[in-house]
Scaffold this motif. Sequence first.
Motif, PDB file in Angstrom:
ATOM      1  N   TYR A   1      48.925  23.029  25.683  1.00 34.54           N
ATOM      2  CA  TYR A   1      49.910  23.963  26.239  1.00 34.54           C
ATOM      3  C   TYR A   1      51.099  23.175  26.789  1.00 34.54           C
ATOM      4  O   TYR A   1      50.941  22.293  27.627  1.00 34.54           O
ATOM      5  CB  TYR A   1      49.308  24.785  27.383  1.00 34.54           C
TER       6      TYR A   1
ATOM      7  N   SER B   1      45.231  19.972  26.688  1.00 29.87           N
ATOM      8  CA  SER B   1      45.153  21.425  26.578  1.00 29.87           C
ATOM      9  C   SER B   1      45.930  21.982  25.400  1.00 29.87           C
ATOM     10  O   SER B   1      45.602  23.062  24.887  1.00 29.87           O
ATOM     11  CB  SER B   1      45.662  22.069  27.869  1.00 29.87           C
TER      12      SER B   1
ATOM     13  N   TRP C   1      43.223  31.732  29.227  1.00 32.04           N
ATOM     14  CA  TRP C   1      43.604  30.427  28.707  1.00 32.04           C
ATOM     15  C   TRP C   1      42.368  29.709  28.196  1.00 32.04           C
ATOM     16  O   TRP C   1      41.244  29.938  28.678  1.00 32.04           O
ATOM     17  CB  TRP C   1      44.244  29.579  29.813  1.00 32.04           C
ATOM     18  N   GLU C   2      42.582  28.837  27.254  1.00 27.34           N
ATOM     19  CA  GLU C   2      41.502  28.001  26.713  1.00 27.34           C
ATOM     20  C   GLU C   2      41.720  26.574  27.200  1.00 27.34           C
ATOM     21  O   GLU C   2      42.716  25.928  26.851  1.00 27.34           O
ATOM     22  CB  GLU C   2      41.490  28.061  25.188  1.00 27.34           C
TER      23      GLU C   2
ATOM     24  N   VAL D   1      52.676  33.811  32.557  1.00 28.18           N
ATOM     25  CA  VAL D   1      51.545  32.950  32.217  1.00 28.18           C
ATOM     26  C   VAL D   1      50.295  33.310  33.010  1.00 28.18           C
ATOM     27  O   VAL D   1      49.248  32.677  32.824  1.00 28.18           O
ATOM     28  CB  VAL D   1      51.902  31.466  32.464  1.00 28.18           C
TER      29      VAL D   1
END
Length: 350
Positions: free
Chosen positions: A167, A165, A123-124, A118
């Motif tokens: 995620y 997020s 990442w957004e 990761v």
Amino acid sequence: MRTAGLTMNDVWAHRVLRERGVETYRLEGVTAELGVMVESLELRHRSKEENYRPYLHMTGELRSVTPAKALPFGISQVTYSPGQGEKVDAFYEFDDQQLAVLVGKGYFESGFAVPEQVTGIEWELPATADMLVLAPSGAQTEGDAPVVFTQVHGIGGLEIDLESSGYDLTDYFADHYRNGVPRTEAVVDARGLKARSDAINSLFTEDELGLDTDVEQIVGAPVPEAAPVVGGMSAHLQQIEAEIATEREQHQAERASTAGTTENLYRERVAAPLHRVEAPKEAPVAPPVQVREAHRVGNRDLDLELEEQEQETRRRQVETVPSLDERKRQVTQRAADLDLGEDGEQSLGS
């Protein structure tokens, strides 16, 4: 339209705000999505008051800001070159269901760790930002583009979770129970859990010790006779002690007979003279009872005789001392004798 961005703390942003007659657009609290290049991800825990609840600390670099709605002049995204973006710190919170998933994957095992796949990717993350758009020159020459200054709210402490997020980071954690744990690690973990629950961490298993797990059999079993074992062990220890004492005496004797050693010097120069000076005397033989009694009577008679002699001596001394009149008479007689002597000399001389 995508354009390169600058931070709001840039010196040009202050100059743009001070200039008059310049076409600018200032937007505050714009909902945006950040493009963050994640550099590290660390599993941490809250304080005791929060029951040490786990969370993830994420660090990275800002690479882009994408507003939910297009900015003036059709700007859809603001980008930053590597090394030019701000540092981002984000904190990912697990919900209760995610924590249950982590526990099921071996959260309390010693080998539980954050996945490495990761990190090193972009990442957004959701955020809000203030933006200042500087319009291009009025001539609208070819190649002119607006300049955008941005300031992300709370970029040093973004709080994100599954809902905000999108995620679910629990999917990236390895399942220790499904993948299997090394036997040695499993044994250590089992002993650690037993030590935490029972406060007993035995070095040997019950099979190795030959103990029966049935409580009734343990209580009803006869007490083994330990006396022969203890006696044999005691005799063995005594034998070992005797052998050690013998070896010690032999070693000391060898040292004492070897010239130049400390023991030899002590024996030749210290111990030998002491033995000669302090030779043991023969113990006197106790006389018979009659002899001891006669000796006691003789000693008593001798003491009485000595006492009588001392009294007689003192009496004689008292008797021989002249009285005062006698002393005067002797002095007068002595003076007369002296005068007679002087007269005699004169008569002889004449």
